[in-house]
Design an enzyme around this catalytic site. Structure first.
Site, PDB file in Angstrom:
ATOM      1  N   ARG A   1      19.699   7.566   5.657  1.00 54.16           N
ATOM      2  CA  ARG A   1      19.223   7.631   4.276  1.00 54.16           C
ATOM      3  C   ARG A   1      17.938   6.840   4.131  1.00 54.16           C
ATOM      4  O   ARG A   1      17.749   5.807   4.793  1.00 54.16           O
ATOM      5  CB  ARG A   1      20.249   7.002   3.325  1.00 54.16           C
ATOM      6  CG  ARG A   1      21.510   7.815   3.142  1.00 54.16           C
ATOM      7  CD  ARG A   1      22.426   7.150   2.112  1.00 54.16           C
ATOM      8  NE  ARG A   1      22.645   5.755   2.419  1.00 54.16           N
ATOM      9  CZ  ARG A   1      22.913   4.816   1.521  1.00 54.16           C
ATOM     10  NH1 ARG A   1      22.993   5.128   0.248  1.00 54.16           N
ATOM     11  NH2 ARG A   1      23.109   3.566   1.880  1.00 54.16           N
TER      12      ARG A   1
ATOM     13  N   SER B   1      22.814  -0.081  12.254  1.00 52.41           N
ATOM     14  CA  SER B   1      24.218  -0.437  12.547  1.00 52.41           C
ATOM     15  C   SER B   1      24.597  -0.141  13.991  1.00 52.41           C
ATOM     16  O   SER B   1      25.516   0.629  14.268  1.00 52.41           O
ATOM     17  CB  SER B   1      25.146   0.300  11.580  1.00 52.41           C
ATOM     18  OG  SER B   1      24.805  -0.026  10.254  1.00 52.41           O
TER      19      SER B   1
ATOM     20  N   ASP C   1      25.163  -3.633   8.640  1.00 48.33           N
ATOM     21  CA  ASP C   1      25.807  -3.230   7.379  1.00 48.33           C
ATOM     22  C   ASP C   1      26.650  -4.354   6.760  1.00 48.33           C
ATOM     23  O   ASP C   1      26.806  -4.417   5.544  1.00 48.33           O
ATOM     24  CB  ASP C   1      26.659  -1.966   7.587  1.00 48.33           C
ATOM     25  CG  ASP C   1      27.593  -2.074   8.790  1.00 48.33           C
ATOM     26  OD1 ASP C   1      27.542  -3.095   9.503  1.00 48.33           O
ATOM     27  OD2 ASP C   1      28.371  -1.131   9.030  1.00 48.33           O
TER      28      ASP C   1
END
Length: 907
Positions: free
Chosen positions: A526, A587, A641
């Site tokens: 994203r 991540s 994250d």
């Protein structure tokens, strides 16, 4: 014609006929009375008592062994020896003996009654030369009891002519066991107490298909059925089913049947030994039908509609007309002759017309009893259908008692009216064979089977059930590994890596501006723009796909693709002219060397782009930007994250200094004092430490916590021996642990009747989301069965209960281990700061934490127990990897601190 011409007889017949609409109303009232009896709030006021019996299963055909039964009857004690062969209970072997009860015992001392029963047992066993091995005994005690276990029941009140002293309010199982011990029968154990209705249900379950309802229509009447356990609020059993003894004879004692009662019923009640009580039983039980007919005939004779010219004084004598005679009179062929015989025996001189009218009255009284029984049965069936959330209930109903056995007309009306009143249910009525004898033996045998299975299940699950001591030890080990991970010298050998993140402050609310965020952690990534203003945070984002060819191609192609997507997003958002600080959530395992410097240690999650491992990912991103001539890129922070989660919650709650992820994987981070971080220069302030606690235990320190099931799961993973803590806790593995336990239960013949389950052999077939669904409180077990049926597993009701227990055990352990890890973190923070009490917030994310119905509460409860000096609040993160990354960038830009000199934490 003889009837049509007599208005008095017509009136009497009309009064004794209950139309269908009224039967519907009676069914509705019975349903209401049943709900009242089931509810803890209203149970004390209920007339239909709905007593729990603690019988939670029906026979499955595997029961075997020698069983002893003692039945206390109206005028005798019956003892039975029943041998079951485990052959589907097709041919139980039965021996029995009847002992007449002396009249004085029924009204004497309680001790004398139980001594007499025990003497009967001793004589019976001596007579058959029984062996001395342990003998389980089932006790049929047909009186109203308050049962708290299968082998513990206090007598509420005597009935049926018994009134022994010192028994009401006492545990009758204990009284019988003491009396048996007095006879030195130490090998005889009273394991179950039941009434005759439950025995009827059990004996009708012996033919293969389970029987889940029973109805007794004898001198008295009662019913029982298998209810959903969670609805039986008086028993604190929440899963599975439990047989409930309705004690429905008292239905109507509160006046709910007043519009059904006739003047004849009122007179029968007034003359009974308990006026105003057992109103339903007095309409239905064979003890009273002869009396109802007698009062009807007396009234008609007084109105000159019967026996003109005869003296009818004899009809004023109680019990001169027996129910057995009434049943003979209603017979189509012999009935008229029987009527004449019975009436002449009373000294009456009946005409043909009198006999015909008497037969009609008898038929009306018996038909009404059958129809009212049907209304009660229909209420039970509809309740079962609704509570099981079924469109159609198909069920077997065991029936016993002289009224049912003795007359075809009663049976036909019972069956047809039940069908009319509960059309959504298909009930097959099965006549019971010795419900009180063989049925009681079945209850006893099922009890023993379940107890043996329970021992085996407990033994199998015991290694997964962690004690408080186990969890305190895990907490101590986590603390030790944290210290090792923070030490400059010991870091290399620690299983918990304690990686510095170079994030040195959490949001304080003064952050302002626009920031970009990039979230890369899987096949989708994203790009976001995050606007932080005084009135809150606003975000816009877009999801982009990374094709497999790029995931597994070259590093240059991967990072070029990412830059192209960023440029596309900036173009759409009209941001091409601005240079915005960017926070990058990456991540994958990295060694962080600065806030904007992170070296990729290894790819995971299906990525294998070449030329990246060992490289600084921020540098790779900047190089791609240069290649694409995108100069407006200012990467200020790279975070994982977990840190993003802490930061995103930290914006809403300044006390948030811990991040926790419990999803597919698990990890935690927290704010540590810089002076304790031996792997980074500097003593001042705090720094967020990414624990990477999933690897806790990789050095063997948790080996005694791992079970054989955990080892089986670990052996089939791509990283055997690694991420051991994560494999006990996270969503990726819990379904697999459950699958291996289910296979072990099948092997031990404790589940699915030991039948092979080919589909269950497939790895990952039992998904962790199934645990979440199966454990939803109040989820009907038919939905659990539906999940299992999708896996081609033909689950019985008991199987569904056991599968749910396995899921609960595995997820509880995961939550408690997570709590032990977190307890080590909060206690370390408290000690670091020299506080007697620490108040801190944990920002938490992950599907297991958010979606599982019990995980979060189990985690929080255990954390309170293990860290009593810490007040920990949990805040669910909204978009930690997007919003969180932007906030890391915002905090970094807040004071525009020079890089490499971590700012003081605002805390």
């Amino acid at each position: 014609p003889a009837l049509m011409s007599c208005p008095q007889v017509q009136r009497a017949l009309l009064a004794l006929t209950v139309p269908l609409e009224m039967l519907q109303a009676v069914k509705g009232r019975m349903l209401q009375a049943m709900r009242k009896g089931l509810s803890r709030q209203t149970h004390a006021q209920a007339n239909v008592r709905m007593l729990p019996t603690y019988i939670c299963s029906t026979p499955d055909g595997t029961e075997k062994g020698d069983l002893l039964v003692v039945e206390l009857c109206q005028s005798h004690v019956r003892t039975l020896w029943v041998t079951l062969l485990g052959d589907g209970n097709q041919s139980p072997q039965v021996m029995y003996k009847i002992f007449d009860t002396p009249g004085d015992i029924m009204k004497g001392k309680g001790e004398a009654l139980f001594d007499f029963i025990a003497q009967c047992v001793r004589q019976f066993l001596a007579g058959i030369g029984s062996p001395q091995h342990r003998l389980p005994l089932g006790f049929v005690f047909p009186f109203s009891c308050r049962q708290t276990r299968l082998d513990k029941a206090e007598l509420i009140s005597w009935s049926k002519g018994f009134s022994c002293s010192d028994v009401e309010g006492k545990d009758v199982v204990q009284l019988l066991q003491s009396a048996i011990n007095k006879q030195e029968l130490y090998h005889v154990d009273v394991v179950a107490l039941m009434n005759d209705t439950v025995g009827t249900m059990m004996t009708c379950s012996m033919g293969g298909e389970p029987c889940e309802v029973a109805l007794v229509v004898d001198t008295g009447t009662n019913s029982c059925f298998m209810a959903e356990a969670q609805q039986v609020e008086m028993a604190e059993e929440t899963s599975g089913r439990m047989c409930v003894n309705t004690e429905w004879g008292c239905f109507g004692d509160d006046g709910t049947l007043s519009d059904v009662l006739t003047p004849y019923d009122q007179r029968v009640d007034q003359e009974s030994s308990s006026p105003g009580e057992k109103r339903f039983e007095k309409l239905v039980g064979s003890l009273y039908l002869g009396e109802i007919v007698r009062h009807a005939l007396t009234a008609l004779a007084a109105e000159k509609a019967l026996f003109i010219g005869s003296s009818v004084a004899v009809l004023r004598t109680k019990d001169v007309l027996k129910t057995q005679q009434v049943l003979e009179i209603i017979d189509n062929e012999e009935g008229m002759a029987k009527a004449r015989g019975a009436l002449e025996a009373l000294g009456l001189r009946p005409s043909e017309r009198d006999c015909c009218r008497v037969q009609q009255i008898c038929r009306a009284v018996v038909s009404r009893a059958a129809a009212l029984c049907a209304a009660g049965l229909a209420a039970i069936l509809s309740h079962m259908c609704q509570s099981r959330e079924l469109e159609r209930l198909v069920v077997n109903v065991g029936v016993d008692g002289e009224l049912y056995r003795g007359h075809t007309r009663f049976r036909e009306i019972l069956q047809s009216v039940t069908g009319l009143l509960a059309p959504e249910c298909t009930a097959t009525l099965l006549p019971s064979v010795d419900g009180t004898g063989q049925g009681a033996a079945m209850v006893t045998a099922v009890t023993l089977r379940l107890a043996a299975q329970r021992r085996e299940v407990d033994q199998l699950l015991a290694p997964l059930r962690l004690s408080r001591t186990d969890l305190e030890r895990v907490q101590v080990l986590m603390r030790r590994e944290m210290e090792l991970g923070l030490g400059r010298e010991s870091n290399a050998n620690a299983s918990v890596r304690m990686l510095p993140t170079y994030v040195c402050g959490t949001p304080d609310g003064t952050e302002r501006g626009e920031f970009l965020a990039l979230d890369l952690g899987g096949t989708n990534f994203r790009v976001l723009v995050v606007r932080v203003a005084q009135d809150g945070i606003r975000m816009a984002s877009e999801i982009y796909v990374i094709p497999t060819a790029i995931m597994q191609g070259t590093g240059e192609a991967l990072f070029d693709h990412i830059i192209e997507c960023i440029m596309d997003f900036q173009l759409k958002q009209d941001l091409m002219e601005q240079v915005l600080p960017l926070g990058f959530t990456f991540s994958f395992p990295c060694q962080q060397l600065g806030l904007d410097k992170a070296v990729l240690l290894s790819w995971t999650k299906g990525f294998s782009a070449s030329g990246c491992v060992g490289q600084d990912v921020v540098h790779l991103l900047r190089e791609a930007a240069q290649r694409k001539q995108h100069l407006g890129l200012k990467v200020v922070a790279v975070v994982n994250d977990t840190v993003g989660t802490m930061m995103s919650c930290g914006y809403d709650d300044p006390k948030c200094e811990i991040g926790l992820i419990v999803g597919t994987g698990t990890n935690a981070c927290y704010m540590e004092e810089m002076q304790n971080v031996g792997t980074v220069e500097g003593e001042q302030g705090r720094m967020c430490i990414n624990m990477e606690w999933g690897a806790f235990g990789d050095n063997g320190c948790l080996d005694d916590i791992f079970t054989d099931f955990d080892r089986l799961v670990d052996e089939k993973t791509i990283n055997v021996g690694k991420q051991r803590f994560e494999k006990l806790i996270s969503g990726m593995y819990l379904g697999e642990i459950v699958r291996h336990i289910l296979l072990a239960l099948v092997k031990k013949q404790l589940l699915f009747r030991g039948k092979p389950c080919p589909k269950l052999q497939n790895k990952d077939i039992f998904q962790t989301k199934f645990l979440s669904t199966i454990e939803i409180d109040g989820l009907a077990l038919r939905q659990v069965r539906a999940i299992l049926q999708d896996l081609e597993l033909q689950a019985s009701f008991e199987d569904s209960v056991l599968v749910r227990e396995v899921c609960q055990t595995v997820s509880l352990r995961a939550a408690q281990l997570c709590a032990a890890g977190l307890a080590a973190v909060v206690e370390k923070m408290r000690e670091n700061r020299g506080l007697a009490r620490l108040a801190v917030t944990v920002g938490v994310d992950g599907t297991l934490y958010k979606m599982h119905p019990c995980f979060s509460q189990h985690l929080q409860q255990m954390l309170r127990d293990l860290a009593p000096n810490c007040t920990v609040t949990f805040l669910q993160s909204e978009d930690g990897s997007g919003k969180g990354a932007a906030l890391v960038a915002a905090v970094a830009c807040r004071g525009a601190e020079p890089r490499g000199q971590p700012p003081l934490s605002p805390q």
